[in-house]
Scaffold this motif. Structure first.
Motif, PDB file in Angstrom:
ATOM      1  N   UNK A   1       0.846  -1.160  -0.183  1.00 52.93           N
ATOM      2  CA  UNK A   1       0.010  -0.044   0.043  1.00 52.93           C
ATOM      3  C   UNK A   1       0.965   1.207   0.008  1.00 52.93           C
ATOM      4  N   UNK A   2       1.815   1.128  -0.938  1.00 46.08           N
ATOM      5  CA  UNK A   2       2.721   2.291  -1.061  1.00 46.08           C
ATOM      6  C   UNK A   2       2.247   3.632  -1.522  1.00 46.08           C
ATOM      7  N   UNK A   3       1.202   3.585  -1.986  1.00 42.42           N
ATOM      8  CA  UNK A   3       0.369   4.834  -2.313  1.00 42.42           C
ATOM      9  C   UNK A   3       0.269   5.724  -1.031  1.00 42.42           C
ATOM     10  N   UNK A   4       0.015   5.228   0.001  1.00 42.92           N
ATOM     11  CA  UNK A   4       0.032   6.113   1.326  1.00 42.92           C
ATOM     12  C   UNK A   4       1.288   6.682   1.655  1.00 42.92           C
ATOM     13  N   UNK A   5       2.113   5.845   1.685  1.00 45.18           N
ATOM     14  CA  UNK A   5       3.676   6.487   2.047  1.00 45.18           C
ATOM     15  C   UNK A   5       4.168   7.462   0.880  1.00 45.18           C
ATOM     16  N   UNK A   6       4.035   7.020  -0.179  1.00 45.88           N
ATOM     17  CA  UNK A   6       4.531   7.999  -1.330  1.00 45.88           C
ATOM     18  C   UNK A   6       3.589   9.467  -1.043  1.00 45.88           C
ATOM     19  N   UNK A   7       2.380   9.481  -0.925  1.00 47.50           N
ATOM     20  CA  UNK A   7       1.667  10.706  -0.652  1.00 47.50           C
ATOM     21  C   UNK A   7       2.183  11.474   0.495  1.00 47.50           C
ATOM     22  N   UNK A   8       2.527  11.032   1.398  1.00 48.49           N
ATOM     23  CA  UNK A   8       3.225  11.488   2.732  1.00 48.49           C
ATOM     24  C   UNK A   8       4.646  11.966   2.425  1.00 48.49           C
ATOM     25  N   UNK A   9       5.458  11.277   1.642  1.00 47.59           N
ATOM     26  CA  UNK A   9       6.939  11.629   1.466  1.00 47.59           C
ATOM     27  C   UNK A   9       6.625  12.785   0.367  1.00 47.59           C
ATOM     28  N   UNK A  10       5.859  12.619  -0.517  1.00 48.50           N
ATOM     29  CA  UNK A  10       5.454  13.880  -1.768  1.00 48.50           C
ATOM     30  C   UNK A  10       4.980  15.043  -0.944  1.00 48.50           C
ATOM     31  N   UNK A  11       4.271  15.073   0.202  1.00 48.34           N
ATOM     32  CA  UNK A  11       3.931  16.251   0.730  1.00 48.34           C
ATOM     33  C   UNK A  11       5.206  16.954   1.562  1.00 48.34           C
ATOM     34  N   UNK A  12       6.117  16.045   1.997  1.00 47.94           N
ATOM     35  CA  UNK A  12       7.293  16.574   2.852  1.00 47.94           C
ATOM     36  C   UNK A  12       8.022  16.970   1.773  1.00 47.94           C
ATOM     37  N   UNK A  13       8.481  16.381   0.515  1.00 50.70           N
ATOM     38  CA  UNK A  13       9.469  16.911  -0.272  1.00 50.70           C
ATOM     39  C   UNK A  13       9.417  17.855  -1.111  1.00 50.70           C
TER      40      UNK A  13
END
Length: 231
Positions: free
Chosen positions: A136-148
Motif C-alpha cells: 500500500x505504497x500509495x499512502x507512504x508516497x503521498x506523505x513523502x511527496x508532501x514532505x519533499x
C-alpha cells in the motif's frame, strides 16, 4: 479489499515513448528546486529496487506527518538487509492515539528524531533513482511527496511497484476461468503466509519494508514462471 490500482512489474518503455520520456525528464529537471537532487532522474542501477515504509502521526495522508521511515535495498533476487535505512522523524503535530495503538511510537520516542527536511534528504539519497516497492505504497508516497515538495518543487519521480497488486495479479492468474474476479484477501499477514515467507513484528517501518521486499522477490519469481493454471 478491492483490487489495488498500482502497476504490476515494470517493463522498459516502448521505443516510441522514449523521446517523450526524455523530454519529460528535461522538463522535470528544469523545475527541480535543488539541483543537488538531479540524481533522482538518472537511469537506475540495473535490477535494483528500494522497499520503503513509513509510520505516521495518523491515517490521513493529507494532514498527518511521517515519524518513522524504514527502507531496504533489493538487488536482483536478494533483499540486502545490511543496506537499510531506519530514521525517526520529529513531527510538528501530535501523534494520534489511534496511531500510537498501531505502531507504538509515542511523542517522547521521536522527540530526538531528525527534522523532516533532513530525514527526506537522507531518504532520497538512499533511494537514488531506484524504483520503489511497498505494501500500500500509495499512502507512504503521498506523505513523502508532501514532505519533499516544499524542498524540491517536484514529487518522487521513481517508478513504483505495489506488492498487493503483484499478489492480486498472481492469484488471479492461477484461478480457473470461472473464478476470475473472485475476491482476494490482500492483508499483509495473509499474503506473507500464502507465500510461505517469514514475518516480523508489523507496523515497524523497517520490518514492514523488509517484509514487502521479501514478498516482492518471491512474487517476481512466481510471475516469471509460466502459469500452470487449470482451465
Amino acid at each position: 479489499m478491492t483490487q489495488p490500482r498500482s502497476s504490476l512489474l515494470l517493463a522498459p518503455p516502448p521505443l516510441w515513448q522514449r523521446p517523450w520520456l526524455s523530454l519529460k525528464r528535461e522538463w522535470m529537471l528544469y523545475h527541480l528546486g535543488d539541483q543537488r537532487f538531479r540524481f533522482m532522474y538518472d537511469p537506475p542501477p540495473d535490477d535494483e529496487w528500494v522497499s520503503v515504509d513509513c509510520e505516521t502521526t495518523g491515517l490521513n495522508p493529507r494532514t498527518d506527518q511521517i515519524i518513522s521511515i524504514g527502507a531496504v535495498r533489493i538487488k536482483g533476487h536478494r533483499v540486502m538487509t545490511s543496506e537499510r535505512l531506519s530514521l525517526l522523524v520529529k513531527p510538528d503535530k501530535a501523534i494520534s492515539a489511534e496511531a500510537v495503538k498501531i505502531h507504538g511510537l509515542r511523542e517522547r520516542d521521536v522527540a530526538n528524531g531528525l527534522e523532516p527536511d533532513e530525514a527526506m534528504r537522507q531518504l532520497l539519497h538512499f533511494i537514488g533513482s531506484r524504483p520503489l516497492v511497498g505494501y500500500y505504497l500509495e499512502f507512504d508516497v503521498a506523505l513523502i511527496n508532501r514532505a519533499i515538495f516544499p524542498m524540491l518543487g517536484v514529487f518522487l519521480p521513481q517508478p513504483k511497484v505495489e506488492i498487493s497488486a503483484l499478489y492480486y495479479g498472481w492469484k488471479q492468474r492461477n484461478l480457473r476461468v470461472y473464478e476470475h474476479g473472485a475476491s482476494i484477501d490482500l492483508r499483509l499477514a495473509t499474503l506473507m503466509s500464502d507465500l510461505q515467507l517469514p514475518t516480523r513484528h508489523a507496523h515497524d517501518a523497517v520490518n514492514d519494508a523488509i517484509m514487502a521486499a521479501l514478498a516482492f522477490v518471491k512474487l517476481r519469481r512466481l510471475l516469471e514462471t509460466p502459469s500452470d493454471k487449470a482451465v
